[in-house]
Design a protein around this motif. Structure first.
Motif: not given
Length: 267
Positions: A30-31, A178-182, A186-196, A201-205
């Protein structure tokens, strides 16, 4: 069968060469800056282009489910009650109403994509599976990729990276890039901006890189959200960890207009 909300031809920013992009519906993120809000739900949905609506009430007259209301001469839409019969779409004289998403068999999509095969061959292009997040319809994405690959097309996938690793492993034999989004550091900021969380994501990358896949890192830069020295340094570090290239993507506000057509009343 899967749900596709658009097929765009002659694209040049979604992988090498001239490409056709297949946009599937559904996304777990939910970006806050989402530029395809019509892709979020993994189902078909009605919309109203409010700038084309003249509040004539013809949609209300044909709708048997009270989805359309006229209140003080203004048109309101109860989207959650819509059964997607399409009667209002046909009745609207100004083309203000429509339905996002179409159920399509893999064969239908491939038939549409193959119309431009000559352009792919002459430009080094192909097909890109996008969304939403294609992995929201993982089995459908797998069959699309397999069929495109067997047809001899160069296949790209745009992905947020947020899906079980096993789903990516199944896809790897059929994806050329693969066109891979980054999106955020930062974990807290990522959750706030994207909801997850950003951890899977980093593990899959890293898994995709270690398995020898061609990965381009795509980094949308959103002033006021992720434009920071910390984030840019993190992108630079990742660029040295095996990705083939990095695309810095500037912000645009096209999603704002599209978000408005999915709300209940003209705003």
């Amino acid at each position: 069968m899967g749900i596709v909300f658009d097929i765009q031809r002659f694209c040049v920013n979604d992988g090498p060469g001239i490409r056709t992009v297949v946009f599937t519906k559904g996304c777990p993120l939910k970006c806050l800056w989402c530029h395809n809000p019509e892709s979020n739900l993994k189902k078909r949905q009605m919309y109203c282009e409010w700038n084309q609506c003249v509040h004539c009430g013809k949609c209300s007259a044909v709708c048997g489910h009270h989805v359309h209301e006229m209140i003080d001469g203004k048109h309101r839409v109860n989207f959650s009650d819509c059964v997607l019969c399409g009667a209002c779409v046909e009745a609207c004289p100004h083309g203000a109403l429509g339905i996002y998403g179409k159920e399509m068999a893999v064969e239908e999509v491939v038939s549409e994509v193959m119309k431009d095969q000559e352009y792919y061959e002459n430009s080094g292009g192909g097909v890109t599976i996008s969304g939403g997040e294609p992995m929201a319809q993982a089995d459908y994405a797998l069959e699309l990729a397999r069929t495109f690959h067997e047809a001899g097309l160069h296949v790209c996938m745009e992905t947020s990276g947020f899906a079980p690793s096993e789903q990516y492993r199944r896809l790897m034999p059929y994806i050329d890039k693969f066109l891979f989004d980054y999106k955020a550091t930062g974990e807290e900021l990522h959750k706030r901006l994207t909801g997850v969380s950003r951890q899977p994501i980093l593990e899959n990358l890293r898994m995709l890189i270690e398995a020898g896949n061609d990965v381009t890192l795509r980094c949308p830069i959103i002033p006021g959200y992720n434009l920071s020295e910390e984030h840019l340094k993190a992108i630079a570090r990742l660029s040295r960890e095996g990705v083939s290239s990095v695309d810095i993507i500037p912000y645009h506000d096209m999603g704002k207009g599209k978000a408005k057509i999915l709300v209940r009343i003209c705003i």
